[in-house]
Write an enzyme that holds these catalytic residues in place. Structure first.
Site, PDB file in Angstrom:
ATOM      1  CG  ASN A  13      -6.860   3.685   7.904  1.00  0.00           C
ATOM      2  OD1 ASN A  13      -7.074   3.352   6.748  1.00  0.00           O
ATOM      3  ND2 ASN A  13      -5.868   3.164   8.593  1.00  0.00           N
ATOM      4  CB  CYS A  73      -3.904   3.553   1.471  1.00  0.00           C
ATOM      5  SG  CYS A  73      -4.656   3.942   3.064  1.00  0.00           S
ATOM      6  N   GLY A  74      -7.276   3.524   0.411  1.00  0.00           N
ATOM      7  CA  GLY A  74      -8.446   4.355   0.141  1.00  0.00           C
ATOM      8  C   GLY A  74      -8.605   5.515   1.104  1.00  0.00           C
ATOM      9  CD  GLU A 187      -5.327  -1.356   6.727  1.00  0.00           C
ATOM     10  OE1 GLU A 187      -4.463  -1.107   5.860  1.00  0.00           O
ATOM     11  OE2 GLU A 187      -6.010  -0.478   7.280  1.00  0.00           O
ATOM     12  NE  ARG A 188      -0.888  -6.092   1.216  1.00  0.00           N
ATOM     13  CZ  ARG A 188      -0.514  -6.342  -0.022  1.00  0.00           C
ATOM     14  NH1 ARG A 188      -0.023  -7.535  -0.335  1.00  0.00           N
ATOM     15  NH2 ARG A 188      -0.617  -5.433  -0.976  1.00  0.00           N
ATOM     16  CB  CYS A 197      -9.205  -0.924   5.845  1.00  0.00           C
ATOM     17  SG  CYS A 197      -8.330  -1.413   4.339  1.00  0.00           S
TER      18      CYS A 197
END
Length: 256
Positions: A13, A73-74, A187-188, A197
């Site tokens: 990511n 966002c992790g 993911e939007r 994610c």
């Protein structure tokens, strides 16, 4: 304008990290979107600004690749902790502010352990589970994941009547063993599958426990970009002490 940045990824990511403590970065949607474009810009799933904060060590301001400021966002949160350390703002432990509040984090043996928000509402709807782990997520079980068209199937749910207005992230999951699950996530804001994610992995772990598919409070979730670990405690129908742990890497530094 000269823009210095660092490109990071957390289990695939990827993010553009910018030190914006001087508030010189132009927060224009079109500009941010252009930076995130893979063929015409730097390329990333999102862009993160590090700014000063009066309550904590620093502020995290996150934008999706469509240029819109978004929810927590992790994986980005884990990356900015490493970035703050590299800038000399923090040492091994920190408290920082994001859009969903304060987050504790620590650097341990090359991994970043990030405290996520508590979760006190989980909704089971037919074969789907909905919850908010800093960002809204829908979790759905599938018998196998390799043959799924995640972009097509995820978009079908994300733009359905129930979710079209605000959007939702969609996680397709199958069980590997008692405490291990595999996920692919739409993911939007990116409007496509991402390799990992962080809030989605967290949502999967909590949803699997909620649905009785595991009884472990420490779960490994396999993404296309690598493995992440989620720990939590269930206290009177509320998930507390939720931690997301995994590696991050600096990809490159640059100047635009």
């Amino acid at each position: 304008m000269n823009l210095n940045f660092t490109k990071y990824h957390g289990t695939g990511n990827d993010f553009i990290l910018v030190d914006n403590r001087d508030h010189s970065f132009p927060k224009e949607r079109e500009f941010i979107e252009s930076l995130c474009k893979r063929h015409f810009g730097i390329g990333a799933d999102g862009l993160i600004l590090l700014e000063n904060d009066v309550e904590s060590d620093f502020m995290m301001v996150y934008y999706n690749s469509d240029g819109r400021q978004s929810s927590m966002c992790g994986n980005g949160g884990r990356c900015i902790v490493h970035f703050a350390n590299a800038l000399g703002i923090i040492s091994e432990k920190t408290v920082f502010k994001a859009i969903d509040g304060l987050h504790y984090a620590e650097i341990t043996h090359g991994s970043i352990r990030l405290k996520m928000t508590d979760v006190d509402q989980v909704i089971g709807r037919n074969d789907k589970i909905i919850l908010d782990t800093g960002s809204p997520h829908l979790v759905v079980m599938r018998d196998e994941l390799d043959g799924i068209d995640v972009k097509r199937d995820g978009a079908e749910i994300r733009y359905s009547e129930d979710f079209r207005k605000e959007g939702i992230n969609v996680n397709f999951v199958n069980k590997i063993k008692a405490d291990t699950f595999r996920v692919r996530t739409y993911e939007r804001g990116v409007e496509d599958e991402t390799l990992s994610c962080g809030t989605g992995v967290t949502a999967v772990a909590l949803a699997m426990y909620y649905s009785g598919r595991t009884r472990s409070e420490e779960i490994t979730v396999q993404t296309r970009g690598g493995d992440l670990r989620v720990e939590f405690k269930l206290n009177k129908n509320k998930f507390e002490e939720v931690y997301l742990t995994g590696p991050v890497e600096v990809v490159f530094k640059g100047s635009l």
